[in-house]
Design a protein around this motif. Structure first.
Motif, mmCIF file in Angstrom:
data_model
loop_
_atom_site.group_PDB
_atom_site.id
_atom_site.type_symbol
_atom_site.label_atom_id
_atom_site.label_comp_id
_atom_site.label_asym_id
_atom_site.label_seq_id
_atom_site.Cartn_x
_atom_site.Cartn_y
_atom_site.Cartn_z
ATOM 1 N N HIS A 98 0.864 -1.210 0.245
ATOM 2 C CA HIS A 98 0.113 -0.128 -0.029
ATOM 3 C C HIS A 98 0.766 1.423 -0.096
ATOM 4 O O HIS A 98 1.738 1.388 0.710
ATOM 5 N N GLY A 99 0.835 2.160 -0.928
ATOM 6 C CA GLY A 99 1.406 3.363 -1.021
ATOM 7 C C GLY A 99 1.198 4.217 -2.287
ATOM 8 O O GLY A 99 0.199 4.008 -2.884
ATOM 9 N N PHE A 100 1.960 5.284 -2.456
ATOM 10 C CA PHE A 100 1.646 6.154 -3.479
ATOM 11 C C PHE A 100 2.293 5.294 -4.793
ATOM 12 O O PHE A 100 3.006 4.408 -4.731
ATOM 13 N N ILE A 101 1.512 5.397 -5.653
ATOM 14 C CA ILE A 101 1.744 4.907 -7.023
ATOM 15 C C ILE A 101 3.301 5.324 -7.502
ATOM 16 O O ILE A 101 3.917 4.234 -8.177
ATOM 17 N N VAL A 102 3.572 6.382 -7.440
ATOM 18 C CA VAL A 102 5.100 6.572 -7.700
ATOM 19 C C VAL A 102 6.074 5.814 -7.051
ATOM 20 O O VAL A 102 7.200 5.675 -7.334
ATOM 21 N N ASP A 103 5.725 5.178 -5.799
ATOM 22 C CA ASP A 103 6.762 4.646 -4.817
ATOM 23 C C ASP A 103 6.482 3.040 -5.157
ATOM 24 O O ASP A 103 6.884 2.167 -4.394
ATOM 25 N N THR A 104 5.630 2.715 -6.102
ATOM 26 C CA THR A 104 5.287 1.086 -6.270
ATOM 27 C C THR A 104 6.537 0.448 -6.754
ATOM 28 O O THR A 104 7.319 0.934 -7.532
ATOM 29 N N PRO A 105 6.899 -0.751 -5.953
ATOM 30 C CA PRO A 105 8.109 -1.323 -6.436
ATOM 31 C C PRO A 105 8.176 -1.919 -7.803
ATOM 32 O O PRO A 105 7.148 -2.110 -8.346
#
Length: 106
Positions: free
Chosen positions: A68-75
């Protein structure tokens, strides 16, 4: 009168079924799955699952939150892990949701 959604399980994190703008999450609905088998699979894939609930107007689902997180931080490997997970469990149990961007109409 406005309907209010109330979580039914106290003490666990509540997640909105539609992520906030600019965020996304990957989770698995624990209903009708072998939870022990699922935990083995998700740990093998490198996830550290967190128990969450997702309330809807008619029911509440209990999920294992995998990311769960920001789209830009997606692994960068999240899509590959999603694909692997979908081949190993009932893909209908997987929820991969992305919050959309709000645009105004003229």
């Amino acid at each position: 009168m406005t309907a209010t959604i109330k979580p039914i399980i106290e003490g666990i994190k509540t997640l909105n079924g539609i992520p906030e703008q600019g965020k996304r999450f990957l989770s698995v609905n624990l209903a009708n799955l072998d939870v022990v088998e699922l935990m083995d699979i998700v740990k093998e894939l490198g996830f550290k699952p967190e128990l969450v609930q997702i309330p809807y107007q008619t029911h509440t689902e209990v999920h294992a939150l995998l990311w769960h997180g920001f789209i830009v931080d997606t692994p960068p490997d999240l899509e590959a892990k999603f694909d692997e997970l979908a081949t190993r469990i009932n893909a209908d149990a997987i929820r991969y949701a992305t919050g959309g961007w709000v645009t105004s109409m003229p």
